[in-house]
Scaffold this motif. Structure first.
Motif, PDB file in Angstrom:
ATOM      1  N   THR A  72      65.098 -17.477   9.676  1.00 33.65           N
ATOM      2  CA  THR A  72      65.032 -18.229  10.937  1.00 33.65           C
ATOM      3  C   THR A  72      65.145 -19.732  10.739  1.00 33.65           C
ATOM      4  O   THR A  72      65.287 -20.474  11.716  1.00 33.65           O
ATOM      5  N   GLN A  73      65.090 -20.202   9.494  1.00 34.15           N
ATOM      6  CA  GLN A  73      65.193 -21.632   9.229  1.00 34.15           C
ATOM      7  C   GLN A  73      66.647 -22.113   9.253  1.00 34.15           C
ATOM      8  O   GLN A  73      66.894 -23.313   9.357  1.00 34.15           O
ATOM      9  N   VAL A  74      67.572 -21.189   9.136  1.00 39.56           N
ATOM     10  CA  VAL A  74      68.991 -21.559   9.152  1.00 39.56           C
ATOM     11  C   VAL A  74      69.433 -21.743  10.604  1.00 39.56           C
ATOM     12  O   VAL A  74      69.227 -20.845  11.433  1.00 39.56           O
ATOM     13  N   GLN A 134      81.894 -32.468  11.897  1.00 36.07           N
ATOM     14  CA  GLN A 134      80.467 -32.581  11.599  1.00 36.07           C
ATOM     15  C   GLN A 134      79.826 -31.203  11.500  1.00 36.07           C
ATOM     16  O   GLN A 134      79.074 -30.920  10.558  1.00 36.07           O
ATOM     17  N   ALA A 135      80.134 -30.327  12.447  1.00 32.10           N
ATOM     18  CA  ALA A 135      79.547 -28.990  12.435  1.00 32.10           C
ATOM     19  C   ALA A 135      80.073 -28.161  11.269  1.00 32.10           C
ATOM     20  O   ALA A 135      79.309 -27.447  10.615  1.00 32.10           O
ATOM     21  N   SER A 136      81.369 -28.245  10.999  1.00 29.48           N
ATOM     22  CA  SER A 136      81.930 -27.465   9.890  1.00 29.48           C
ATOM     23  C   SER A 136      81.385 -27.944   8.551  1.00 29.48           C
ATOM     24  O   SER A 136      81.169 -27.135   7.642  1.00 29.48           O
ATOM     25  N   SER A 137      81.156 -29.243   8.416  1.00 23.85           N
ATOM     26  CA  SER A 137      80.557 -29.755   7.176  1.00 23.85           C
ATOM     27  C   SER A 137      79.139 -29.237   7.004  1.00 23.85           C
ATOM     28  O   SER A 137      78.720 -28.892   5.887  1.00 23.85           O
ATOM     29  N   ALA A 138      78.387 -29.176   8.111  1.00 25.04           N
ATOM     30  CA  ALA A 138      77.029 -28.632   8.041  1.00 25.04           C
ATOM     31  C   ALA A 138      77.054 -27.161   7.647  1.00 25.04           C
ATOM     32  O   ALA A 138      76.233 -26.708   6.838  1.00 25.04           O
ATOM     33  N   LEU A 143      75.812 -22.968   3.915  1.00 19.02           N
ATOM     34  CA  LEU A 143      76.240 -21.717   3.284  1.00 19.02           C
ATOM     35  C   LEU A 143      76.338 -21.867   1.774  1.00 19.02           C
ATOM     36  O   LEU A 143      75.975 -20.947   1.028  1.00 19.02           O
ATOM     37  N   GLY A 144      76.815 -23.010   1.319  1.00 14.49           N
ATOM     38  CA  GLY A 144      76.886 -23.247  -0.121  1.00 14.49           C
ATOM     39  C   GLY A 144      75.519 -23.212  -0.770  1.00 14.49           C
ATOM     40  O   GLY A 144      75.325 -22.597  -1.837  1.00 14.49           O
ATOM     41  N   ALA A 145      74.549 -23.874  -0.120  1.00 16.02           N
ATOM     42  CA  ALA A 145      73.190 -23.878  -0.653  1.00 16.02           C
ATOM     43  C   ALA A 145      72.581 -22.474  -0.616  1.00 16.02           C
ATOM     44  O   ALA A 145      71.878 -22.058  -1.549  1.00 16.02           O
ATOM     45  N   ALA A 146      72.856 -21.720   0.444  1.00 20.78           N
ATOM     46  CA  ALA A 146      72.323 -20.358   0.561  1.00 20.78           C
ATOM     47  C   ALA A 146      72.884 -19.457  -0.534  1.00 20.78           C
ATOM     48  O   ALA A 146      72.144 -18.682  -1.159  1.00 20.78           O
ATOM     49  N   SER A 151      72.517 -16.563  -5.617  1.00 15.76           N
ATOM     50  CA  SER A 151      73.073 -16.381  -6.956  1.00 15.76           C
ATOM     51  C   SER A 151      71.999 -16.530  -8.023  1.00 15.76           C
ATOM     52  O   SER A 151      71.922 -15.741  -8.973  1.00 15.76           O
ATOM     53  N   LEU A 152      71.137 -17.537  -7.880  1.00 14.69           N
ATOM     54  CA  LEU A 152      70.055 -17.739  -8.855  1.00 14.69           C
ATOM     55  C   LEU A 152      69.072 -16.575  -8.837  1.00 14.69           C
ATOM     56  O   LEU A 152      68.591 -16.128  -9.885  1.00 14.69           O
TER      57      LEU A 152
END
Length: 418
Positions: A72-74, A134-138, A143-146, A151-152
Motif C-alpha cells: 500500500t506504500q506504492v 514526470q509521472a513516467s520517471s516516477a 519499479l526499479g527500486a521495487a 532481486s536482493l
C-alpha cells in the motif's frame, strides 16, 4: 511622515498584499507539495511455474505480483493485464504511465542459478514518456527500486537454499546470484529532442494564449473605434471575427516554425501540430474576444488570472494534484484541453490521437463564436477607447458653433445696439 497620512498609501499597501495572496495561490498553491498518488500502472505475469527437484513448484512471477500489489506504500493503481500486446495497446491509448512485464521463464531462470550454466530471466519496465515525463520517471524509479529489493530478497533465499545443499558454489552461480533478475528498461512514445523534457505542449499552450490575447485586444480596440465613428456594429463584429481567425492561422504556423527552426524542437507531426494549434488559438481568440466585447477591458483581469492559475498545472500529471485543484481548476480550464491535446498530437500519432480534446475544443469554439457574433446586438455606449467621448465633444462643439451662428443671423443689429 506626510505620506503616512495619505489613505491612498494604505490602500496601495493592502493591494500589494492582496496581489501577493492571489498570485501566490495561482503559482504555488496548486502545485507545492504535489506528490504522486493512484498512478495507473500495468503488470503482466507471463511466468510459468517451475518444478522443484525436491518436489513442489516455484512461481516467482505470482510471488512478485502479490508482493507489489499488496504494498500500500506504492502510489500505484495496479492493472493486471493478460499479455504484453494488450499492455502496449493500453500504453498507446494513454491508459498507463508504465508497465511491468514478468517473462515466462522467470521461475525456471531462478532455478537455473544453482546450476553450472545459470540463465537469469529478464524483466521489462516500460514507461510511457509521452503521457507525462514526470509521472513516467516516477514509475521508472519506483519499479526499479521495487525490482532491486525483490532481486536482493530472492538472492538471499537462493543463497541459503544452496548453502544447505553444498558448501561450495560455482563462479558462474555466484555471479548470477548477485543479479538473479535482469531488468530491461524501455521507453515508449518518447518526447524527442528539445521538447523541454516533455513540457513543450504546456509551453506552446501558454505562448499561444498570449498571442491570441494580444490579437484579440488589438482587434477589440480597433473595432470599438470603428463603431464609435459610426460603422455598423454587425459588420464590424463579423470583420473582427474573420480577421482574427485568419491572424491566428498565421500565428499558429509561425509558432510551429519558430519552435522547430529557431530552437530545434523535434516535431514528428509538424503539420498536425499546426492544425491543432490553429484550432486551439481560434478557441482562445473567440473566448477572449467574446468576453471583451460583452464586458469590456475589465475582462482582461479575468483572462490574465485564468492564465496564471492554469500555467502551473499544465505540465503536471493530474494524479500529482490535490483533489481540490483537480475539481476546481484542472477539470475545466480551457488551457488544459489544449495542452493535453497537444501532447496527444505531438507524441501519440498526430490528430487521429487527439480526438477527445479536439471534440471539446470544437464545442468551446462553437459556443464562443455564437457569443462573439451575438455581441453585435449589444446596445449601449462604447467604452475603453475614448473615441466616443471625443466624438461627443466634437459634436457638442460643432452644435454650439451652429447655434451661435444662428443667433447672430437672427439678431444682426445686436452688436450695433450694444
Amino acid at each position: 511622515m506626510v505620506l503616512m497620512k495619505q489613505k491612498k498609501l494604505w490602500i496601495g499597501i493592502i493591494a500589494v498584499f492582496v496581489a501577493l495572496i492571489v498570485f501566490g495561490a495561482a503559482m504555488m498553491g496548486s502545485i507545492l507539495g504535489a506528490k504522486p498518488k493512484d498512478l495507473p500502472v500495468a503488470i503482466v505475469v507471463l511466468d510459468e511455474q517451475a518444478e522443484l527437484p525436491t518436489g513442489g513448484s516455484l512461481a516467482v512471477g505470482e510471488m512478485i505480483r502479490e508482493k507489489l500489489v499488496g504494498n500500500t506504500q506504492v502510489p500505484f493503481v495496479w492493472q493486471v493485464v493478460g499479455s504484453e500486446a494488450e499492455v502496449r495497446t493500453g500504453l498507446d491509448n494513454q491508459e498507463y504511465y508504465g508497465a511491468l512485464v514478468l517473462p515466462a521463464d522467470l521461475s525456471s531462470g531462478m532455478l537455473s542459478l544453482a546450476s553450472p550454466s545459470p540463465k537469469p530471466a529478464t524483466v521489462k519496465i516500460i514507461t510511457n514518456e509521452g503521457m507525462n515525463t514526470q509521472a513516467s520517471s516516477a514509475v521508472k524509479q519506483i519499479l526499479g527500486a521495487a525490482m532491486k529489493g525483490v532481486s536482493l530478497e530472492l538472492s538471499s533465499q537462493l543463497l541459503g537454499q544452496i548453502g544447505q545443499q553444498s558448501e561450495q558454489i560455482s563462479v558462474g552461480a555466484a555471479k548470477a546470484l548477485l543479479t538473479p533478475i535482469n531488468v530491461a528498461e524501455e521507453t515508449v512514445h518518447s518526447v524527442g529532442a528539445n521538447n523541454a523534457s516533455g513540457n513543450a505542449p504546456g509551453m506552446l499552450t501558454q505562448i499561444l494564449w498570449i498571442g491570441s490575447l494580444v490579437t484579440g485586444l488589438l482587434l477589440f480596440m480597433i473595432s470599438q473605434q470603428a463603431i464609435a465613428k459610426g460603422a455598423r456594429r454587425w459588420s464590424v463584429i463579423l470583420s473582427q471575427t474573420v480577421i482574427g481567425l485568419a491572424v491566428i492561422m498565421a500565428v499558429s504556423g509561425f509558432l510551429v516554425w519558430m519552435a522547430s527552426s529557431w530552437y530545434g524542437m523535434e516535431l514528428a507531426h509538424a503539420v498536425d501540430t499546426w492544425l491543432f494549434l490553429w484550432l486551439a488559438g481560434s478557441t482562445f481568440f473567440l473566448l477572449q474576444s467574446s468576453l471583451m466585447n460583452w464586458i469590456g477591458l475589465l475582462s482582461m483581469g479575468i483572462l490574465v488570472l485564468l492564465m496564471f492559475f492554469s500555467m502551473p498545472v499544465l505540465n503536471i500529471a493530474p494524479e500529482f494534484l490535490s483533489q481540490a485543484t483537480q475539481d476546481w481548476l484542472y477539470s475545466w480550464t480551457p488551457l488544459k484541453f489544449v495542452s493535453a491535446g497537444l501532447r496527444e498530437v505531438m507524441y501519440f500519432g498526430g490528430l487521429e490521437s487527439g480526438n477527445r480534446n479536439v471534440d471539446v475544443l470544437w464545442g468551446i469554439t462553437g459556443v464562443f463564436l455564437v457569443a462573439l457574433v451575438a455581441s453585435g446586438a449589444k446596445k449601449g455606449k462604447v467604452g475603453g477607447t475614448g473615441v466616443a467621448a471625443a466624438d461627443n465633444v466634437n459634436a457638442g462643439g460643432n452644435s454650439n458653433v451652429t447655434a451661435n451662428a444662428a443667433n447672430s443671423s437672427a439678431n444682426p443689429a445686436s452688436p450695433a445696439s450694444n
